[in-house]
Structure formats: C-alpha cells, structure tokens
Design a protein around this motif. Sequence first.
Motif, short mmCIF file in Angstrom:
data_model
loop_
_atom_site.label_atom_id
_atom_site.label_comp_id
_atom_site.label_asym_id
_atom_site.label_seq_id
_atom_site.Cartn_x
_atom_site.Cartn_y
_atom_site.Cartn_z
N ALA A 79 12.09 15.65 24.08
CA ALA A 79 11.03 15.66 25.10
C ALA A 79 10.96 17.07 25.67
N VAL A 80 9.82 17.39 26.27
CA VAL A 80 9.78 18.67 26.99
C VAL A 80 10.38 18.49 28.38
N GLY A 81 10.17 17.30 28.99
CA GLY A 81 10.71 17.01 30.32
C GLY A 81 12.20 16.67 30.23
N LEU A 104 3.97 19.58 21.82
CA LEU A 104 3.22 18.45 22.35
C LEU A 104 2.12 18.86 23.33
N ARG A 242 4.60 13.50 35.34
CA ARG A 242 5.61 12.50 35.68
C ARG A 242 5.10 11.68 36.86
N HIS A 290 2.00 6.26 29.21
CA HIS A 290 2.84 7.43 28.88
C HIS A 290 2.78 7.75 27.37
N SER A 293 2.47 12.51 24.35
CA SER A 293 2.93 13.17 23.10
C SER A 293 2.84 12.24 21.89
N MET A 302 8.44 17.36 17.73
CA MET A 302 9.55 17.14 18.67
C MET A 302 10.84 16.84 17.91
#
Length: 329
Positions: A79-81, A104, A242, A290, A293, A302
């Motif tokens: 994930a990027v987060g 993403l 988020r 959600h 991506s 990813m």
Amino acid sequence: MMNNTIRVFVSRRIPAIGIDLLKKEGYQVELWSEDRPMTTEELMKAVKSADILLSLGENKLDTDFLQQNKHLKMISQFAVGYDNINIPEATRLGIPVGNTPDVLSEATADIAFGLTIAVSRKFFFNHKMIIEGGWGSFKPMAYLGQELSGKTLGIYGLGAIGIVMAQRCRGAYNMNIIYCNRTVNSIAEQKFDAVRVSFEELLGQSDVLSVHSVLSDETRGKFNAAAFKQMKPSSIFINTARGGIHNETDLIEALNSKTIWGAGLDVTNPEPMHKDNPLLSMENVAILPHIGSATVEARDGMSRLAAENIISYLNTGIIPHCVNPGAIQ
Ligand code: DGY
C-alpha cells in the motif's frame, strides 16, 4: 544469510508478480491463503518464524505487535498508506518499512475524478432509483446536478495522486487549481497554474475539495463541523485518502443541513461502512468501498514494488521506497 533461509510471510493473497520475484530470489515465501484479513493473534503466530513481513493496511502493526516481533528485519507494506503501522516505534526498533507509491496514483485519481462527476450529476442516486422502479416521466425540475467547467478544485495534500487529479480536472473541465500543502508543489504550479493557499482559503474557495493527504495526528478529523461550515453551500467534498481524515457524523450533518452540497467517498470511518448509513441514501452522495488502487495495473505494480523493496534491501541495504530511512543503520 543464505537466500534460501530467508522467510517472508505475506499476510494476504496478492498478485503473483511479486510472489514470483521473491521466490526467484530463493526466499521461503509463506502466504496467508484465506480470503479474509488475519486476526492479530493469527498474524502474531505466523510472523514469529518470519524474517520479513509483507503486510497490508488491514494489519494493525502497533507498539505491542512491533515489540513482540522486533526480530523482523523489515516490513514491506502492500500500500502507499502506512497509518496501520506505528512508524516511530518501528524506527526505534530498527525495523525499516517499505511502501508502494506512484504505481496507484492514476487508479486512485480516477476514483476521485469519477466520484466528482458521479456526485455532481447524482449518478448513484439515480441508478438506485431505477433499480427501485422509480423512473417515471421526464421531470424538468428534478435530479438537477451541477456543471464542473471552470470551477475551482481544491486539493488537500498535493502529492503524486493529487497531481493526477489536478491534471484530470484541468484537462476535462479547465478547473482552477488551489492546494493546501506543507510544501510548495512547483510541478503543479508550473503545469496547472496551481496556487498554494491556507487551509481556511481552501475551505472557502473550493467548489470541489478533494482530500489526498496521509492520515496522521495532524490530519485526523481535520474535516469536521467547523471545517464544513467554512465551505461553500454549493461545494462537493471528495475523500479517496483515509476515512479518518473526515468526521463522518459531522459530514452527515453538513449534508443534511445543506452546509455543503455533496460528497463522494472511497474511504469511510469505519470500513466497511454499515449498509444502513444515512450517507448511502442521500441524493448528492456517492460511496465506493475503498477501491482506489483496484485495477489490474495498480495492484500488479504494488505487488512488484513490495517485492522489489525486500529484494533490494536484502541485496544492497537500500529500500527504494522507504518510509522510515532512520531505521536503517
Ligand atoms: C493504499 O495503497 O494506501 C490504498 O489505500 C490501499 O490500501
């Protein structure tokens, strides 16, 4: 350490591209094969014998988890987060954390852009109305949306995803771009004449306000009743970052009281959103589960980056996308 003694635990089934790369290096790769998130107990148990954890945002890697697993050489987040990980604690324990930015950005910006159009023209509400048998005669005064041409897009957190959103909105609707960031984004300023503004100016001037920041102590609950009150009654609030960045109760109230006009969310608080949530039946609201991506291209990217972060670290000591370089001595 010989490659064939390195154990990588992957906490959810992810695209094969990354798993194949890890196996090609000779690592022992173990996968959680069930189609549900692992419980903390299950993850604790599985990680005990692993050297590296390839984690997802659904895994809560808090102080307790990290302290009990300080043997981990690295955490590679798919994930990027990374708000699910206590980064200061990981750094203190010397556990570097990798993430998967950029791959993403297009996919996530598409969701922000798509939600903006869907809200402005009430796509989801009208779709539901047809399913429920409510499509009657042509109504000259019903279902009226808003046009986006020449309006102002405000971006909260202008990074890699926000810049693609700016590009989409500028290209399609010649929107003016304003943004609120800790730092200047000179690419956005040069390419899209973006103007950096204060948070208050962002609230007051945006016709569409799109959130693209990380969730942190600074941003948690940032879009609350006080913030919505400063927005235009005609404005649309979009969040694909988020759910914790907006206060959902305050958002419902802002929409009910017509303090703002509409909202599009790909992230909610909590997730999953309860099916009886009032937001789901509002005319000017569009909710997605959600899926920012969720394209083949982004998820493959990813998976590849999550594996490359591990391989590069073990071979060279460098993590191409590292969120806490301070953890690496
Ligand atoms: C991310 O990469 O952070 C997406 O939200 C998926 O978790």
